[in-house]
Scaffold this motif. Structure first.
Motif, PDB file in Angstrom:
ATOM      1  N   ARG A 180      13.993  -4.293 -48.421  1.00 18.83           N
ATOM      2  CA  ARG A 180      14.972  -4.476 -49.586  1.00 18.83           C
ATOM      3  C   ARG A 180      15.396  -5.924 -49.795  1.00 18.83           C
ATOM      4  O   ARG A 180      16.088  -6.136 -48.388  1.00 18.83           O
ATOM      5  CB  ARG A 180      16.006  -3.267 -49.731  1.00 18.83           C
ATOM      6  CG  ARG A 180      16.832  -3.403 -50.639  1.00 18.83           C
ATOM      7  CD  ARG A 180      17.989  -2.457 -50.769  1.00 18.83           C
ATOM      8  NE  ARG A 180      19.006  -2.560 -51.545  1.00 18.83           N
ATOM      9  CZ  ARG A 180      19.941  -3.319 -51.500  1.00 18.83           C
ATOM     10  NH1 ARG A 180      20.568  -3.810 -50.398  1.00 18.83           N
ATOM     11  NH2 ARG A 180      20.976  -3.282 -52.617  1.00 18.83           N
ATOM     12  N   THR A 181      15.493  -6.593 -50.708  1.00 10.35           N
ATOM     13  CA  THR A 181      16.362  -7.823 -50.737  1.00 10.35           C
ATOM     14  C   THR A 181      17.175  -7.882 -51.740  1.00 10.35           C
ATOM     15  O   THR A 181      17.359  -7.227 -52.514  1.00 10.35           O
ATOM     16  CB  THR A 181      15.140  -8.837 -51.170  1.00 10.35           C
ATOM     17  OG1 THR A 181      14.676  -8.572 -52.478  1.00 10.35           O
ATOM     18  CG2 THR A 181      13.948  -9.231 -49.868  1.00 10.35           C
ATOM     19  N   GLY A 182      18.193  -8.538 -51.448  1.00 12.91           N
ATOM     20  CA  GLY A 182      19.527  -8.793 -52.142  1.00 12.91           C
ATOM     21  C   GLY A 182      20.230 -10.182 -52.189  1.00 12.91           C
ATOM     22  O   GLY A 182      19.582 -10.937 -51.537  1.00 12.91           O
ATOM     23  N   ARG A 183      21.537  -9.888 -52.595  1.00 14.28           N
ATOM     24  CA  ARG A 183      22.321 -11.349 -52.520  1.00 14.28           C
ATOM     25  C   ARG A 183      23.451 -11.107 -51.876  1.00 14.28           C
ATOM     26  O   ARG A 183      24.030 -10.188 -51.905  1.00 14.28           O
ATOM     27  CB  ARG A 183      22.489 -12.026 -53.997  1.00 14.28           C
ATOM     28  CG  ARG A 183      21.349 -12.324 -54.768  1.00 14.28           C
ATOM     29  CD  ARG A 183      20.769 -13.706 -54.086  1.00 14.28           C
ATOM     30  NE  ARG A 183      19.769 -14.271 -54.792  1.00 14.28           N
ATOM     31  CZ  ARG A 183      19.204 -15.228 -54.602  1.00 14.28           C
ATOM     32  NH1 ARG A 183      19.624 -16.117 -53.803  1.00 14.28           N
ATOM     33  NH2 ARG A 183      17.907 -15.621 -55.208  1.00 14.28           N
ATOM     34  N   VAL A 184      23.733 -12.074 -50.872  1.00 16.79           N
ATOM     35  CA  VAL A 184      25.439 -12.116 -50.387  1.00 16.79           C
ATOM     36  C   VAL A 184      26.345 -12.290 -51.329  1.00 16.79           C
ATOM     37  O   VAL A 184      26.118 -13.059 -52.444  1.00 16.79           O
ATOM     38  CB  VAL A 184      25.230 -13.255 -49.462  1.00 16.79           C
ATOM     39  CG1 VAL A 184      26.644 -13.267 -48.817  1.00 16.79           C
ATOM     40  CG2 VAL A 184      24.315 -13.145 -48.118  1.00 16.79           C
ATOM     41  N   ILE A 185      27.381 -11.418 -51.300  1.00 15.27           N
ATOM     42  CA  ILE A 185      28.480 -11.506 -52.483  1.00 15.27           C
ATOM     43  C   ILE A 185      29.238 -12.738 -51.964  1.00 15.27           C
ATOM     44  O   ILE A 185      30.084 -12.673 -50.876  1.00 15.27           O
ATOM     45  CB  ILE A 185      29.126 -10.412 -52.653  1.00 15.27           C
ATOM     46  CG1 ILE A 185      28.264  -9.313 -52.652  1.00 15.27           C
ATOM     47  CG2 ILE A 185      30.165 -10.350 -53.465  1.00 15.27           C
ATOM     48  CD1 ILE A 185      28.687  -7.804 -52.481  1.00 15.27           C
ATOM     49  N   ASP A 186      29.617 -13.847 -52.674  1.00 19.43           N
ATOM     50  CA  ASP A 186      30.471 -14.936 -52.539  1.00 19.43           C
ATOM     51  C   ASP A 186      31.635 -14.996 -53.513  1.00 19.43           C
ATOM     52  O   ASP A 186      31.520 -15.223 -54.582  1.00 19.43           O
ATOM     53  CB  ASP A 186      29.427 -16.119 -52.675  1.00 19.43           C
ATOM     54  CG  ASP A 186      30.298 -17.302 -51.568  1.00 19.43           C
ATOM     55  OD1 ASP A 186      31.325 -17.136 -51.455  1.00 19.43           O
ATOM     56  OD2 ASP A 186      29.598 -18.387 -51.579  1.00 19.43           O
ATOM     57  N   GLU A 187      32.820 -14.436 -52.798  1.00 18.57           N
ATOM     58  CA  GLU A 187      34.245 -14.545 -53.386  1.00 18.57           C
ATOM     59  C   GLU A 187      35.247 -15.395 -53.045  1.00 18.57           C
ATOM     60  O   GLU A 187      35.160 -15.640 -52.026  1.00 18.57           O
ATOM     61  CB  GLU A 187      34.367 -12.980 -53.755  1.00 18.57           C
ATOM     62  CG  GLU A 187      33.500 -12.123 -54.243  1.00 18.57           C
ATOM     63  CD  GLU A 187      34.023 -10.554 -54.299  1.00 18.57           C
ATOM     64  OE1 GLU A 187      34.867 -10.435 -53.295  1.00 18.57           O
ATOM     65  OE2 GLU A 187      33.568  -9.660 -54.942  1.00 18.57           O
ATOM     66  N   VAL A 188      36.021 -16.077 -54.130  1.00 18.49           N
ATOM     67  CA  VAL A 188      37.294 -16.650 -53.782  1.00 18.49           C
ATOM     68  C   VAL A 188      38.178 -16.086 -54.352  1.00 18.49           C
ATOM     69  O   VAL A 188      38.341 -15.654 -55.540  1.00 18.49           O
ATOM     70  CB  VAL A 188      37.048 -18.191 -54.223  1.00 18.49           C
ATOM     71  CG1 VAL A 188      38.067 -19.101 -53.919  1.00 18.49           C
ATOM     72  CG2 VAL A 188      35.519 -18.786 -53.718  1.00 18.49           C
ATOM     73  N   SER A 189      39.441 -16.217 -53.751  1.00 23.34           N
ATOM     74  CA  SER A 189      40.635 -15.682 -54.166  1.00 23.34           C
ATOM     75  C   SER A 189      41.174 -16.660 -55.350  1.00 23.34           C
ATOM     76  O   SER A 189      40.637 -17.667 -55.464  1.00 23.34           O
ATOM     77  CB  SER A 189      41.723 -15.664 -53.064  1.00 23.34           C
ATOM     78  OG  SER A 189      42.063 -16.891 -52.534  1.00 23.34           O
TER      79      SER A 189
END
Length: 271
Positions: A234-243
């Motif tokens: 299963r492939t997906g994406r890393v979640i990249d978040e900034v405050s």
């Protein structure tokens, strides 16, 4: 992994280890639905084992025991040039379901004349086939660093690095091999987190998931599935978040189910 300081007054908070929280998030940094300031309750220095290159790790380890500024200098050189693995064992009363966190920082220089001798006589450049059972490993390779080449008894083979994450569920048991991807880069650095499975999931079929950085193209250099095993990867994406104020950047690898569905619907609409 935090790329900036947390601003605001920090209040000690016990970690939320409820089943709901475990399903919603798991990451190598503190990943929460919002950026909540927290204070460290204890700071400890983990054991540093000298390896890859071992001679350099030993020299820096000795220097770190000297008085004065030598520890700080040795730590900076270790960060810059590698030579250590730092296993951090968790107290299950405080950190369940997390078992172990290991930090690897290594360098595989072509002109290191001791490297072939160490690899042939003492330890290969990686971890040959070994068994896992009843838990998961979540391996996050830092951006810009080389990672691992993975093979397992289910028939899967992959390589990943440069910000990618591999999430492997051993379940009822599997053999796997992790060898350093020395052809990708001289410098390798990653964190590997061991996560205990609940009793009802101890004997689930083994599976592997591969998460790519949010900006990496599919099939690019960051990660490649070279062969799928008995269970498709299963492939997906890393979640990249900034405050909102830009002070904190968090890379996560799981969302609450409702957010996951909303993100999938948004991606489908964009296509």
């Amino acid at each position: 992994r935090r790329d900036g300081p947390v601003r605001g007054r920090a209040t000690p908070v016990r970690p939320d280890t409820s089943p709901c929280a475990q399903r919603q998030m798991i990451a190598l940094a503190v990943v929460l639905p919002c950026f909540t300031p927290r204070a460290a309750t204890r700071i400890s220095r983990p054991t540093r084992l000298p390896v890859w290159p071992a001679w350099q790790g030993v020299a820096l380890g000795v220097a770190s025991q000297l008085p004065g500024p030598f520890r700080s200098w040795a730590d900076r050189l270790e960060d810059a040039f590698g030579g250590r693995v730092a296993p951090i064992q968790f107290d299950p009363r405080e950190a369940d379901p997390f078992i172990l966190l290991v930090h690897h920082r290594h360098a595989f220089r072509p002109l290191d004349f001791l490297r072939p001798l160490f690899s042939a006589a003492i330890m290969p450049e990686g971890f040959p086939a070994h068994p896992h059972r009843g838990f998961e490993t979540v391996t996050y390779v830092l951006p810009g660093r080389a990672g691992l080449v993975h093979r397992d008894s289910e028939g899967c083979r992959m390589r990943y690095g440069d910000g990618a994450v591999q999430w492997m569920t051993a379940g009822r048991g599997m053999l796997h091999e992790e060898m350093w991807d020395t052809g990708a880069s001289v410098d390798a650095e990653l964190y590997q987190l061991w996560v205990n499975l609940p009793p009802r999931s101890k004997l689930v079929p083994p599976r592997v998931q591969l998460l790519l950085p949010s900006t990496a193209p599919a099939g690019g250099a960051a990660a490649q599935v070279q062969r799928e095993g008995s269970t498709p990867v299963r492939t997906g994406r890393v979640i990249d978040e900034v405050s909102a104020d830009g002070a904190v950047r968090v890379r996560g690898i799981a969302r609450p189910p409702a957010e996951e569905e909303a993100a999938a619907a948004e991606a489908a609409a964009g296509e």
